[in-house]
Design a protein around this motif. Structure first.
Motif, mmCIF file in Angstrom:
data_model
loop_
_atom_site.group_PDB
_atom_site.id
_atom_site.type_symbol
_atom_site.label_atom_id
_atom_site.label_comp_id
_atom_site.label_asym_id
_atom_site.label_seq_id
_atom_site.Cartn_x
_atom_site.Cartn_y
_atom_site.Cartn_z
ATOM 1 N N ILE A 35 0.854 -1.188 0.000
ATOM 2 C CA ILE A 35 0.000 0.000 0.000
ATOM 3 C C ILE A 35 0.891 1.241 0.000
ATOM 4 O O ILE A 35 1.686 1.431 0.926
ATOM 5 N N VAL A 36 0.776 2.041 -1.043
ATOM 6 C CA VAL A 36 1.483 3.322 -1.076
ATOM 7 C C VAL A 36 0.457 4.398 -0.757
ATOM 8 O O VAL A 36 -0.526 4.567 -1.485
ATOM 9 N N GLN A 37 0.683 5.084 0.353
ATOM 10 C CA GLN A 37 -0.367 5.947 0.881
ATOM 11 C C GLN A 37 0.055 7.407 0.813
ATOM 12 O O GLN A 37 1.042 7.790 1.449
ATOM 13 N N GLY A 38 -0.659 8.202 0.022
ATOM 14 C CA GLY A 38 -0.445 9.651 0.044
ATOM 15 C C GLY A 38 -0.520 10.118 1.482
ATOM 16 O O GLY A 38 -1.490 9.817 2.178
ATOM 17 N N ARG A 63 -0.838 17.054 -2.991
ATOM 18 C CA ARG A 63 -1.869 17.647 -2.124
ATOM 19 C C ARG A 63 -1.806 17.164 -0.679
ATOM 20 O O ARG A 63 -2.744 17.392 0.086
ATOM 21 N N SER A 64 -0.716 16.449 -0.323
ATOM 22 C CA SER A 64 -0.570 16.052 1.087
ATOM 23 C C SER A 64 -0.392 17.307 1.926
ATOM 24 O O SER A 64 0.571 18.060 1.723
ATOM 25 N N ARG A 74 -13.000 7.764 1.867
ATOM 26 C CA ARG A 74 -11.932 8.583 2.435
ATOM 27 C C ARG A 74 -10.583 7.914 2.178
ATOM 28 O O ARG A 74 -10.517 6.697 1.992
ATOM 29 N N THR A 75 -9.527 8.716 2.269
ATOM 30 C CA THR A 75 -8.186 8.204 1.994
ATOM 31 C C THR A 75 -7.833 7.003 2.873
ATOM 32 O O THR A 75 -7.160 6.081 2.430
ATOM 33 N N GLU A 76 -8.308 6.996 4.126
ATOM 34 C CA GLU A 76 -7.944 5.905 5.030
ATOM 35 C C GLU A 76 -8.826 4.669 4.844
ATOM 36 O O GLU A 76 -8.498 3.588 5.355
ATOM 37 N N PRO A 86 -3.921 11.257 -1.074
ATOM 38 C CA PRO A 86 -4.179 11.847 0.247
ATOM 39 C C PRO A 86 -5.591 12.444 0.266
ATOM 40 O O PRO A 86 -6.362 12.213 -0.673
ATOM 41 N N GLU A 87 -5.927 13.193 1.313
ATOM 42 C CA GLU A 87 -7.297 13.720 1.452
ATOM 43 C C GLU A 87 -7.790 14.439 0.189
ATOM 44 O O GLU A 87 -8.918 14.253 -0.231
ATOM 45 N N GLY A 88 -6.958 15.274 -0.392
ATOM 46 C CA GLY A 88 -7.415 16.032 -1.559
ATOM 47 C C GLY A 88 -7.353 15.248 -2.856
ATOM 48 O O GLY A 88 -7.645 15.785 -3.917
#
Lengths: 253, 253
Positions: free
Chosen positions: A80-83, A112-113, A230-232, A202-204
């Motif tokens: 998992i590559v997570q912004g 956008r992080s 959502r991102t998570e 990420p969120e954005g």
């Protein structure tokens, strides 16, 4: 049964030695005594059923009763590559993603992080995430502790992505456009023990330029159902879908 | 685009009125102006694209530009019955489960639930969960806000479960025994618009007596992959699997 990951050096032919935090946990939290049983895993695929022989404050000796044949791992390796998300969401993602079978996590410095990691805090943050991964792996009865990578830029990510058999990016705009076939197609194509890299914004979300770069590098844009996650939540969807596909539907056998 | 759920009385033939918290959110958080667009949903299946006409401090008027045809709902109705978990985990489950498409949540007073809701706090807790469900439904672009039921006992649960077409219980011991076929079998059998009830144990799991009662009442024990999931992760797995099954693999069409 309670499970602990130990280093190879702690394992001898007949006994395993548990140290430091594990020794404390066994005595203070689990309140175990001689004769009580626990499971030890070496993070290299070996899992042992053990019985406590002696307890000292920071060193516990357990006798190996037998080696266990277990299969708690997803048949494919998912990274998992997570912004980089806000607040403590990455801790949440590592904990829950470990339960759901991820083999590695890599934080991504996305355009956008909003969250940035100060250079002098990277090691501390990584060591906290590693601790969370170890505990979640113990609790969810994993055979391996997922790896935690150092944060990468999108260009570094693209370079390292050559090592994966399949590459996907969860892209909100793709989801909005109703794209639904890509993920099952990829999961149908990938074979046991092959490596999937799944990139989450990420969120954005990702910028169109980031998505373009990823697609040019061979990443497939995937929708994750009909709702905006959502991102998570997105990584848990990808992992649950992979588990359902391979472990429950038994596709890919 | 930002989305708000409104009551039917707020909708006239040509305009929609947004009030209270929504009016505040539009002005203070979104900083919208006349001419900006938003989406309104009535929680009965109707979704409208609107344009802001006028803003007053606690009342915003928006003109309906057109009615939207959307499909953000899972084809089956999933009710998550959650053994009361510790701390604020139920808030987490409602938020994430709403994103993942649940149609209802019902707290279950399970034998091993450590958390108990004081009688005089039930209404306050429910109203907080309803607010979380509304906001998550708006953010994830749902057409409906999931319902939040009052806490039930296992016997009440069994009585009300007659209204569901399929009934499952996520049982750790079943998962440990490697049971993997039950969930796909149920998802293959259930038809569009039918109702699935999924019961998840609290942190300590269900007692054997509770599982026996549920099984006698027609609930099927399901494993959720090869790892042990925490109580708050299990409902997200069930919902993600249902989404993958129906929306991505397009089974059941």
């Amino acid at each position: 049964m309670q499970r602990y990951f130990v280093n190879k050096e702690q394992i001898s032919e007949q006994t395993i030695t548990l140290l430091a935090d594990d020794a404390k946990h066994i005595q203070k939290v689990m309140r175990m005594n001689p004769g009580d049983r626990l499971i030890c895993a070496d993070n290299e695929g070996n899992v042992y059923l053990c019985e406590i022989q002696s307890l000292e404050s920071d060193c516990i000796t357990a006798v190996i009763k037998k080696q266990l044949e277990e299969n708690a791992e997803l048949p494919i390796h998912v990274t998992i590559v997570q912004g980089l998300p806000k607040g403590d969401k990455l801790e949440f993602i590592v904990q829950k993603g470990t339960e759901c079978g991820a083999r590695a996590f890599i934080p991504l410095k996305a355009e956008r992080s909003i969250s940035k990691w100060a250079v002098n805090k990277v090691d501390k943050k990584l060591s906290r995430l590693k601790k969370i991964a170890k505990e979640a792996a113990e609790q969810s009865h994993r055979t391996y502790i997922p790896e935690i990578g150092r944060p990468v830029s999108i260009d570094q990510l693209i370079k390292m992505s050559d090592h994966y058999h399949k590459k996907i990016v969860a892209y909100e705009e793709t989801a909005k456009a109703g794209e639904q076939h890509a993920l099952p197609k990829i999961l149908n194509e990938i074979k046991a023990n092959e490596r999937l890299i799944a990139v989450i914004g990420p969120e954005g979300g990702f910028s169109p330029e980031e998505v373009q770069k990823l697609e040019q590098a061979g990443f497939t844009s995937c929708g994750l159902g009909n709702r905006i996650l959502r991102t998570e939540t997105a990584p848990l969807y990808v992992l649950s879908a992979a588990s359902y596909h391979f472990e429950l539907l038994k596709r890919g056998e």
